[in-house]
Motif scaffolding. Structure first.
Motif, PDB file in Angstrom:
ATOM      1  N   ARG A 188     -21.766  51.723 -33.973  1.00 26.22           N
ATOM      2  CA  ARG A 188     -21.860  53.185 -34.042  1.00 26.22           C
ATOM      3  C   ARG A 188     -20.734  53.823 -33.260  1.00 26.22           C
ATOM      4  O   ARG A 188     -20.038  54.714 -33.760  1.00 26.22           O
ATOM      5  CB  ARG A 188     -23.200  53.663 -33.507  1.00 26.22           C
ATOM      6  CG  ARG A 188     -23.325  55.174 -33.537  1.00 26.22           C
ATOM      7  CD  ARG A 188     -24.633  55.665 -32.972  1.00 26.22           C
ATOM      8  NE  ARG A 188     -24.992  55.093 -31.696  1.00 26.22           N
ATOM      9  CZ  ARG A 188     -24.550  55.547 -30.517  1.00 26.22           C
ATOM     10  NH1 ARG A 188     -23.708  56.544 -30.463  1.00 26.22           N
ATOM     11  NH2 ARG A 188     -24.968  54.986 -29.389  1.00 26.22           N
ATOM     12  N   THR A 221     -27.413  56.961 -36.014  1.00 23.21           N
ATOM     13  CA  THR A 221     -27.866  56.422 -34.727  1.00 23.21           C
ATOM     14  C   THR A 221     -29.002  55.412 -34.854  1.00 23.21           C
ATOM     15  O   THR A 221     -29.174  54.582 -33.976  1.00 23.21           O
ATOM     16  CB  THR A 221     -28.293  57.539 -33.756  1.00 23.21           C
ATOM     17  OG1 THR A 221     -29.329  58.316 -34.347  1.00 23.21           O
ATOM     18  CG2 THR A 221     -27.123  58.426 -33.387  1.00 23.21           C
ATOM     19  N   ALA A 273     -28.188  64.173 -31.801  1.00 28.78           N
ATOM     20  CA  ALA A 273     -28.670  62.871 -31.342  1.00 28.78           C
ATOM     21  C   ALA A 273     -29.899  63.017 -30.442  1.00 28.78           C
ATOM     22  O   ALA A 273     -30.753  62.143 -30.414  1.00 28.78           O
ATOM     23  CB  ALA A 273     -27.552  62.120 -30.616  1.00 28.78           C
ATOM     24  N   THR A 316     -26.922  62.402 -38.356  1.00 27.68           N
ATOM     25  CA  THR A 316     -26.941  61.766 -37.044  1.00 27.68           C
ATOM     26  C   THR A 316     -28.109  60.798 -36.912  1.00 27.68           C
ATOM     27  O   THR A 316     -27.956  59.702 -36.363  1.00 27.68           O
ATOM     28  CB  THR A 316     -26.985  62.829 -35.937  1.00 27.68           C
ATOM     29  OG1 THR A 316     -25.802  63.620 -36.030  1.00 27.68           O
ATOM     30  CG2 THR A 316     -27.065  62.197 -34.557  1.00 27.68           C
ATOM     31  N   GLU A 353     -18.552  55.981 -35.738  1.00 24.34           N
ATOM     32  CA  GLU A 353     -19.275  57.217 -36.048  1.00 24.34           C
ATOM     33  C   GLU A 353     -18.366  58.381 -36.434  1.00 24.34           C
ATOM     34  O   GLU A 353     -18.690  59.144 -37.331  1.00 24.34           O
ATOM     35  CB  GLU A 353     -20.250  57.603 -34.937  1.00 24.34           C
ATOM     36  CG  GLU A 353     -19.639  57.888 -33.599  1.00 24.34           C
ATOM     37  CD  GLU A 353     -20.689  57.989 -32.508  1.00 24.34           C
ATOM     38  OE1 GLU A 353     -21.838  58.347 -32.782  1.00 24.34           O
ATOM     39  OE2 GLU A 353     -20.346  57.705 -31.358  1.00 24.34           O
TER      40      GLU A 353
END
Length: 71
Positions: free
Chosen positions: A31, A23, A68, A19, A35
């Motif tokens: 993203r 990110t 995140a 992550t 993702e």
């Protein structure tokens, strides 16, 4: 592509590193668009090399969103 960080070495959840990489290396629009595909690709590549984490896609997505916050 590879990522190596000698500042900290420990055993933990894969999602933190994956992550963090996703990110911090992609613009927000890219993203958001890719993702899920990148996470799926990560698991496919692990499987191709004989590594199984035993995590369902929904669990991987949840861990990704939780990780995140750490980054």
């Amino acid at each position: 592509m590879g990522w190596l960080d000698f500042q900290l070495s420990h055993r933990g959840c894969y999602a933190r590193d994956l992550t963090y990489l996703i990110t911090t290396s992609l613009p927000i629009e890219l993203r958001r668009k890719h993702e899920r595909d990148l996470i799926r690709f990560y698991f496919e590549e692990l499987g191709r090399h004989g590594v199984t984490l035993g995590i369902k896609p929904e669990e991987a997505w949840l861990l990704h969103r939780q990780a995140a916050i750490w980054g």
